[in-house]
Design a protein around this motif. Structure first.
Motif, PDB file in Angstrom:
ATOM      1  N   ASP A  44       0.831  -1.199   0.000  1.00 53.90           N
ATOM      2  CA  ASP A  44       0.000   0.000   0.000  1.00 53.90           C
ATOM      3  C   ASP A  44       0.872   1.258   0.000  1.00 53.90           C
ATOM      4  O   ASP A  44       1.657   1.478   0.913  1.00 53.90           O
ATOM      5  CB  ASP A  44      -0.921  -0.019   1.229  1.00 53.90           C
ATOM      6  N   ASN A  45       0.725   2.037  -1.049  1.00 47.62           N
ATOM      7  CA  ASN A  45       1.388   3.340  -1.182  1.00 47.62           C
ATOM      8  C   ASN A  45       2.901   3.289  -0.944  1.00 47.62           C
ATOM      9  O   ASN A  45       3.455   4.110  -0.221  1.00 47.62           O
ATOM     10  CB  ASN A  45       0.739   4.360  -0.235  1.00 47.62           C
ATOM     11  N   LEU A  46       3.557   2.339  -1.560  1.00 49.10           N
ATOM     12  CA  LEU A  46       5.009   2.205  -1.412  1.00 49.10           C
ATOM     13  C   LEU A  46       5.748   3.336  -2.139  1.00 49.10           C
ATOM     14  O   LEU A  46       5.519   3.571  -3.320  1.00 49.10           O
ATOM     15  CB  LEU A  46       5.456   0.850  -1.976  1.00 49.10           C
ATOM     16  N   VAL A  47       6.590   4.018  -1.395  1.00 45.73           N
ATOM     17  CA  VAL A  47       7.453   5.044  -1.995  1.00 45.73           C
ATOM     18  C   VAL A  47       8.897   4.695  -1.648  1.00 45.73           C
ATOM     19  O   VAL A  47       9.248   4.605  -0.477  1.00 45.73           O
ATOM     20  CB  VAL A  47       7.123   6.457  -1.450  1.00 45.73           C
ATOM     21  N   THR A  48       9.705   4.440  -2.668  1.00 45.41           N
ATOM     22  CA  THR A  48      11.120   4.128  -2.438  1.00 45.41           C
ATOM     23  C   THR A  48      11.977   5.149  -3.186  1.00 45.41           C
ATOM     24  O   THR A  48      11.766   5.390  -4.376  1.00 45.41           O
ATOM     25  CB  THR A  48      11.457   2.706  -2.931  1.00 45.41           C
ATOM     26  N   ALA A  49      12.906   5.751  -2.469  1.00 49.60           N
ATOM     27  CA  ALA A  49      13.695   6.831  -3.068  1.00 49.60           C
ATOM     28  C   ALA A  49      15.184   6.537  -2.958  1.00 49.60           C
ATOM     29  O   ALA A  49      15.630   5.785  -2.096  1.00 49.60           O
ATOM     30  CB  ALA A  49      13.366   8.147  -2.380  1.00 49.60           C
ATOM     31  N   TYR A  50      15.938   7.128  -3.867  1.00 47.29           N
ATOM     32  CA  TYR A  50      17.393   7.017  -3.864  1.00 47.29           C
ATOM     33  C   TYR A  50      18.014   8.391  -3.738  1.00 47.29           C
ATOM     34  O   TYR A  50      17.510   9.356  -4.313  1.00 47.29           O
ATOM     35  CB  TYR A  50      17.889   6.378  -5.165  1.00 47.29           C
ATOM     36  N   GLN A  51      19.108   8.422  -3.001  1.00 47.13           N
ATOM     37  CA  GLN A  51      19.891   9.648  -2.959  1.00 47.13           C
ATOM     38  C   GLN A  51      21.012   9.456  -3.971  1.00 47.13           C
ATOM     39  O   GLN A  51      21.971   8.728  -3.705  1.00 47.13           O
ATOM     40  CB  GLN A  51      20.444   9.844  -1.536  1.00 47.13           C
ATOM     41  N   GLY A  52      20.847  10.051  -5.125  1.00 47.44           N
ATOM     42  CA  GLY A  52      21.847   9.843  -6.176  1.00 47.44           C
ATOM     43  C   GLY A  52      22.608  11.114  -6.482  1.00 47.44           C
ATOM     44  O   GLY A  52      22.457  12.111  -5.790  1.00 47.44           O
TER      45      GLY A  52
END
Ligand code: ATP
Ligand code: MG
Length: 335
Positions: A8-16
């Motif tokens: 449910d509402n998965l948000v995955t972020a990268y610091q690039g």
């Protein structure tokens, strides 16, 4: 229906280098126990990041789950400690990857690697583990198990290595198998054999499968349900037959139109979708597909449509009603 996975509402972020980017942005879907779900989309759409989020492997490569829940048998994996995840990974959930040579250890025999996986999960002796390893080798369709177990990865063909990887993944009898492009590196005959193997394993073991592929033809053969992803968002979720009967999203339609059809006229060029997927630090405002969409209007360029239910399906498009209407008009004209 019994659900093994509820995201449910998965948000995955990268610091690039290019700053903070959301590789998966508000993804929600369920997987019924015993079913196969396929995630389809062009390169860079966030398929692998979705899988790596479920396995909680993103944090090993400067990624982070920022929001959302990943319920596996009702328990939120996003909240588990690393220690708890270590116990789930490779035992209750297994994953196989695209290139089996990099995933296998070149300095150990196949037998050592399979028996180690077995011994890791079961309190049995070495002899019994080798006996089970032979069984696994047979299960994944390789002949002469005793000889196979003595070989090193480089002595096997790509297809054989992928079967060994599947054997290792199955050693723990996982409830969920995540396969990320498991056949991309293989030629078509071997691909068909590996897909058939996955189908039969699913039947025999009531295993749930999440299969990632950029090939909608593979999804057609394997999936009960298909998720179409684009630039970190889900565009459509449909039962397989429904999607092929009538794609609801213009992007889904574009993907289907680019598949060569066996029954089609020879020599007809494939339609591919013009343009390319945006870089994550350059995603457009509004619908992410709008710059490539033949139906896009001003609203599409301004506002991302939510993923909304249409019966058993879900679609994120402002113009779905209009598209359906056009479709039925043109079908009427045809016949
Ligand atoms: P492919 O079909 O090529 O495997 P995919 O759909 O699996 O594509 P992902 O690997 O999920 O795509 O990547 C989605 C986006 O996340 C890409 O734009 C990628 O640049 C970004 N991304 C993935 N891993 C990282 C990372 N370790 N650091 C920064 N960005 C990443
Ligand atoms: Mg990938």
């Amino acid at each position: 229906m019994d659900k093994i996975l509820e995201i449910d509402n998965l948000v995955t972020a990268y610091q690039g280098k290019e700053g903070f980017v959301k590789a998966v942005d508000g993804v929600s879907f369920d997987l019924n126990r015993g079913d196969t779900i396929c995630i389809v989309g062009e390169s860079g759409s966030g398929k692998s990041v979705t899988a790596m989020s479920i396995m909680r492997l993103v944090e090993f490569e400067n990624g982070k789950i920022r929001e959302g829940t990943i319920k596996f048998n009702g328990e939120d994996l996003a909240k588990k400690s690393n220690e708890e995840m270590r116990k789930i990974r490779g035992s209750r959930i297994s994953m196989i990857f695209q290139e089996p040579l990099t995933a296998l250890n070149p300095v150990f025999t196949v037998g050592k690697q399979i028996t180690e996986a077995i011994l890791f999960h079961y309190p049995i002796g070495k002899k019994e583990a080798w006996r089970r390893a032979e069984e696994m080798i047979r299960l994944v369709g390789l002949s002469d198990p005793k000889a196979r177990l003595k070989q090193y990865p480089h002595e096997l063909s790509g297809g054989m290595r992928q079967r060994v990887m599947i054997a290792i993944a199955l050693a723990s009898e996982p409830e969920l198998l995540i396969a990320d492009e498991p056949t991309t590196a293989l030629d078509v005959t071997i691909e068909a054999q590996i897909l058939e193997l996955l189908r039969s394993l699913r039947r025999e073991r009531n295993m749930s499968i999440m299969l990632i592929t950029h090939d909608i033809g593979v999804a057609a053969e394997m999936a009960d349900r298909i998720i179409i992803m684009y630039a970190g968002k889900i565009m459509e979720i449909s039962d397989t037959q429904d999607l092929f009967d009538q794609p609801l999203h213009p992007y889904s339609k574009g993907l289907l139109d680019s598949v060569p059809r066996m029954d089609g006229e020879r020599g007809v060029p494939l339609n591919s979708i013009e343009g390319s997927i945006p870089r994550l630090n350059e995603v457009p405002d509004g619908c992410r597909f709008s710059p490539r969409c033949p139906f896009a209007t001003e609203k599409c360029h301004e506002e991302m449509p939510p993923l909304e239910f249409r019966g058993t399906r879900q679609v994120a498009c402002w113009h779905v009603d209009q598209l359906l209407e056009n479709d039925s008009l043109s079908n009427d004209r045809k016949g």
